[in-house]
Design a protein around this motif. Structure first.
Motif, PDB file in Angstrom:
ATOM      1  N   LEU A   1       0.912  -1.162   0.037  1.00  0.00           N
ATOM      2  CA  LEU A   1       0.074   0.028   0.109  1.00  0.00           C
ATOM      3  C   LEU A   1       0.974   1.315  -0.040  1.00  0.00           C
ATOM      4  O   LEU A   1       1.758   1.366   0.868  1.00  0.00           O
ATOM      5  N   HIS A   2       0.706   2.025  -1.024  1.00  0.00           N
ATOM      6  CA  HIS A   2       1.838   3.149  -1.172  1.00  0.00           C
ATOM      7  C   HIS A   2       0.944   4.458  -0.726  1.00  0.00           C
ATOM      8  O   HIS A   2      -0.131   4.454  -1.122  1.00  0.00           O
ATOM      9  N   SER A   3       1.866   5.136  -0.442  1.00  0.00           N
ATOM     10  CA  SER A   3       1.450   6.772  -0.082  1.00  0.00           C
ATOM     11  C   SER A   3       1.993   7.481  -1.286  1.00  0.00           C
ATOM     12  O   SER A   3       3.138   7.553  -1.357  1.00  0.00           O
ATOM     13  N   LEU A   4       1.165   8.236  -1.878  1.00  0.00           N
ATOM     14  CA  LEU A   4       1.650   9.147  -3.297  1.00  0.00           C
ATOM     15  C   LEU A   4       2.702  10.375  -2.543  1.00  0.00           C
ATOM     16  O   LEU A   4       3.730  10.512  -2.972  1.00  0.00           O
ATOM     17  N   ASP A   5       2.233  10.902  -1.214  1.00  0.00           N
ATOM     18  CA  ASP A   5       2.922  11.971  -0.675  1.00  0.00           C
ATOM     19  C   ASP A   5       3.292  10.860   0.783  1.00  0.00           C
ATOM     20  O   ASP A   5       2.672  10.331   1.304  1.00  0.00           O
ATOM     21  N   PRO A   6       4.764  11.206   1.271  1.00  0.00           N
ATOM     22  CA  PRO A   6       5.100  10.625   2.430  1.00  0.00           C
ATOM     23  C   PRO A   6       4.021  11.251   3.642  1.00  0.00           C
ATOM     24  O   PRO A   6       3.407  12.256   3.653  1.00  0.00           O
TER      25      PRO A   6
ATOM     26  N   LYS B   1       7.797   9.881   8.047  1.00  0.00           N
ATOM     27  CA  LYS B   1       7.751   9.910   6.535  1.00  0.00           C
ATOM     28  C   LYS B   1       7.659   8.505   5.716  1.00  0.00           C
ATOM     29  O   LYS B   1       8.610   8.190   4.931  1.00  0.00           O
ATOM     30  N   LEU B   2       6.408   8.037   5.905  1.00  0.00           N
ATOM     31  CA  LEU B   2       6.403   6.632   5.545  1.00  0.00           C
ATOM     32  C   LEU B   2       5.914   6.870   3.835  1.00  0.00           C
ATOM     33  O   LEU B   2       5.077   7.557   3.395  1.00  0.00           O
ATOM     34  N   LEU B   3       6.368   5.903   3.213  1.00  0.00           N
ATOM     35  CA  LEU B   3       5.995   5.885   1.756  1.00  0.00           C
ATOM     36  C   LEU B   3       5.195   4.603   1.492  1.00  0.00           C
ATOM     37  O   LEU B   3       4.200   4.675   0.873  1.00  0.00           O
TER      38      LEU B   3
END
Ligand code: BGC
Ligand code: BGC
Length: 821
Positions: free
Chosen positions: A706-711, A786-788
């Protein structure tokens, strides 16, 4: 003149005489304890510091290991019998008593005491009288009534052979999202102190009067200290306050309980400024024992010692050294006992501390006269067994219900109602006893019960029927608001489902009835000109502007307990009675005007409640309540409670599967990597497309991410004891290759945790809610700022899983917690 002098000297004489008796009593008691202590082996002493849950220990083991106390947890019954009688309780109490009161070296050893959560009556016992929860009692402000409730609760508990109740909670809930708000009398510490004192006096009797005589039980003030003051109302969370504020807000209840003679104080699960209470020497010893002069037992909460830094569930000398006198312990009691004995032998726990703890336990038992009282079935109190749930007891509970109701709105004098009319009652909550009794009622959560688990109880509906039929009216019932005959008035019963402890914690105070569409139904009645009376059952004040606007009269009824008839008593006129029973309840909690106004309390600088502390109308008031704004403001500042994924990812995120052959982004219901190493499909579980099914084929490492587009940052959420929570079902687990959870904050920044043994232990083909505390991820190297890739799973093995909702939640929640390495 002469007589004056005589009077004075007589007075002085009595005074001296009185003091010498008290002093003698004390000296006598302490001498008696000395004799005991001198004869006890170290093992016997340590055994006295143990309170073990009855599902984990037999009377035989109590004898063998010389255990000092037992308890039954919420929903734990004698012999595990759901269908028990009072006699079962007394039989088991006898067994434990006999097993623990052997004669050793010519002295009788000290029998066990049995503790139970009789927190609103003897609520684990089938057929007991169940009073309103403390939040409702707070609204009564009635000290005599609360003392009487204590007297009756003590009688019902003592009649079944038990000695101690874990009540009163003198918690001061300051954030109503807390799942235990209803266990507290009020958000105001002074009111808590006054009412807590009454309950202690009722339960234990009055010092120097009827203190701890036969039909009395030992009481517990809990949870020391600051349980209601945690950040965000997180259960077992962190209370961040200066010492002065801690004392001002959370100590008054303990001062008054100790003054009233309370014999037990339970340490709390929460921390104060980051330090768990179970290991807090300053608060347990310096404050409670030295400053407040508390000379009874400091009892641990349910395996609560294990949360102290450096402790395990089966080893925690830190807690004893901090001032805990008795562990409350479940399955690990044997190894905790072994380790504690070892620690006492080695001096990790000093002889002085050990003796002091044992002295306190013996002091309480001797004050309680446990030896003289003898075996439970022989006690005078046992003759009260036939009074359990008697009319006399229930009448007091019914009175408490009447007085606890807070009338929030009564426009155009809708109430009182004329019982000779056609009355429509709407909502399952009217008929379902558990909606009135809430948590800590027969079961721990108070859910999963039937009305038949509460024999003798009266539902709100039955109460209305009795009143109306007696006065020639008609009652029609409807689950969702449809009727056969047009009613003269509709009574809608709505509210929360039962819950206890962390399972009741919420993210904001938004309310919506789950059983039927209240808003639609009430609006329809309004259009038809049918007056709407709403009864709101809840363990906390909540945002109900929309419901209020659609009601002509509105009553906050809290969690009234087993005597639902108390509601009809106040709602209807009664031609057979001289006086109309009036509303007496006043808010002991401020009522929020927004769902995100979660910690509004009397005394706040900025105080804009919907209804202020102390509000409550009665039949003399003519006040018309206007319409309130209906804009929904829920909690947005924290991601706690925010859903990250539910079938489909949320805006700003995407789900990807990847392996050696390449990657695919989830953009249709079914995707796979080019060579099908991972396949993913979105499917319908409870609602449409709310879950994912993922197949990992063995071979190369494959990933689901599961990606986050912004940190994104979860720093605040971590500070608020956030837990990454996911609903998961394991369909197939690889025998060799583990499934690994990971979270990434960029290149060579992240954490990987093997879920292997954890997922293999949990039941397969069954949904479970699993949780990984954010502090566990942080502890293992993740930079939460700062999770990506906040959530990922990877494996080389053959795994099939289903994923439901993934979200962040405060506290340990009702989930299975991943054991953090
Ligand atoms: C609760 C206490 C309760 C104890 C025993 C704990 O989980 O925090 O309030 O007395 O269990 O049931
Ligand atoms: C027990 C409760 C206890 C809780 C603690 C439950 O299983 O029945 O009494 O308070 O666990 O988490």
């Amino acid at each position: 003149m002469k007589s004056k002098l005589f009077q004075i000297s007589f007075f002085i004489f009595t005074l001296i005489f009185h003091f010498s008796i008290v002093a003698n009593e004390n000296i006598g008691l302490e001498n008696e304890i000395d004799v005991y202590l001198s004869k006890m082996s170290l093992e016997e002493k340590v055994g006295q510091l143990f309170m073990v849950e009855i599902s984990y220990i037999s009377p035989e083991e109590v004898r063998e290991y010389k255990i000092g106390a037992i308890l039954n947890g919420g929903g734990s019954f004698p012999y595990g019998k759901i269908d028990h009688t009072s006699q079962d309780w007394i039989n088991l109490a006898d067994e434990f008593y006999i097993a623990s009161s052997e004669t050793i070296n010519g002295t009788k050893s000290m029998p066990v005491i049995w503790g139970t959560d009789a927190v609103h009556g003897h609520n684990n016992l089938k057929g007991a009288t169940i009073f309103p929860h403390n939040i409702g009692l707070g609204a009564t402000r009635n000290v005599e009534l609360i003392e009487k409730i204590g007297v009756i609760t003590a009688k019902e508990v003592a009649a079944t052979g038990l000695d101690l109740t874990f009540s009163p909670a003198v918690s001061v809930p300051r954030d109503d999202r807390w799942g235990r708000t209803y266990e507290g009398f009020s958000e105001d510490p002074e009111l808590v102190a006054v009412l807590g004192r009454s309950l202690v006096l009722g339960l234990q009797g009055k010092p120097k009067n009827n203190f701890l005589i036969n039909n009395k039980v030992l009481a517990t003030a809990k949870h020391f200290i600051g349980d209601g003051g945690t950040l965000n109302g997180v259960d077992k969370g962190n209370t961040v306050l200066s010492e002065l504020d801690l004392k001002e807000l959370h100590l008054p209840g303990y001062i008054s309980a100790v003054e009233a003679g309370v014999q037990v104080v339970m340490a709390s699960f929460n921390s104060w400024n980051g330090l768990k209470l179970h290991g807090n020497k300053y608060l347990l010893t310096n404050l409670l024992k030295d400053e407040l002069n508390f000379d009874g037992i400091v009892l641990g909460d349910w395996n609560g010692h294990q949360e102290v830094t450096g402790c395990r569930v089966d080893s925690c000398p830190q807690a004893i050294n901090a001032g805990l006198d008795m562990f409350m312990i479940t399955e690990s009691w044997k190894s905790l006992l072994k380790n504690t004995i070892y620690q006492a032998k080695e001096g990790v726990i000093t002889k002085e501390r050990l003796d002091d703890a044992v002295r306190r336990v013996l002091r309480v038992k001797l004050r309680f006269n446990i030896l003289k009282k003898g075996k439970p079935s022989n006690r005078v109190a046992a003759s009260d067994i036939r009074r359990i749930g008697s009319k006399e007891h229930r009448d007091i509970a019914r009175l408490a219900v009447q007085q606890s109701l807070v009338l929030l709105k009564n426009n155009k004098n809708t109430l009182p109602l004329n019982p000779s009319k056609h009355i429509l009652v709407v909502g399952n909550a009217a008929k379902t006893i558990s909606r009135s009794t809430g948590g800590w009622s027969f079961t721990w959560q108070g859910s999963n019960t039937e009305n038949s688990d509460f024999p003798g109880a009266t539902s709100i509906y039955e109460g209305i029927v009795q009143k109306v039929i007696a006065q020639k009216g008609i009652v029609e019932f409807s689950k969702k608001g449809r009727y056969k005959t047009r009613p003269d008035v509709a009574i809608l019963v709505i509210g929360e489902e039962p819950y206890a402890e962390y399972q009741g914690s919420v993210n904001d105070l938004f309310f919506e009835e789950s059983d039927f569409n209240f808003l639609e139904t009430a609006s329809k009645f309004k259009e038809e000109g049918i007056p709407v009376v709403t009864i709101f059952l809840s363990g906390r004040p909540m945002w109900i502007n929309r419901e209020l606007n659609r009601s002509d009269a509105f009553i906050a009824a809290w969690l009234p307990g087993s005597e639902g008839g108390g509601i009809a008593d106040v709602l209807f006129t009664d031609s057979t009675k001289k006086d109309q029973i009036n509303f007496k309840g006043k808010l002991s909690f401020s009522w929020p005007s927004e769902a995100n106004q979660t910690s509004i309390n009397i005394g706040d600088k900025e105080y804009l409640p919907l209804f202020p502390y102390g509000y409550g109308l009665d039949y003399k008031d003519l006040m018309q309540v206007g319409l309130f704004p209906e804009e929904i403001n829920q909690v947005t500042d924290s991601k706690l409670g925010k859903v990250l994924l539910e079938g489909w990812p949320r805006p700003g995120t995407e789900v990807m599967v990847s392996s050696l052959s390449g990657k695919s982004i989830l953009n249709t219901k079914r995707v796979a990597t080019p060579k099908q190493e991972v396949t993913l499909e979105v499917f319908d579980n409870k609602i449409q497309e709310d879950s994912q099914r993922i197949y990992f084929k063995p071979g190369h490492e494959s990933r689901w991410t599961l990606h986050s587009l912004d940190p994104i940052s979860w720093v605040k959420e971590e500070e608020a004891s956030g837990v990454l929570t996911f609903q998961i079902k394991v369909l197939e687990a690889d025998q060799k290759d583990p499934l690994i959870f990971f979270s990434s904050c960029g290149e060579s920044c992240g954490v990987s945790l093997s879920l292997d043994s954890y997922l293999k232990k949990i039941p397969h083909n069954k949904w479970i809610t699993a949780g990984i505390p954010l502090n566990c991820m942080k502890k293992n190297g993740l930079d939460l700022s700062k999770l990506l890739i906040p959530v990922g799973f990877k494996t080389k093995g053959n795994w099939s899983i289903e994923l439901g909702k993934i979200y962040l939640e405060g506290g340990m929640g009702g989930k299975s917690i991943y054991p953090c390495p």
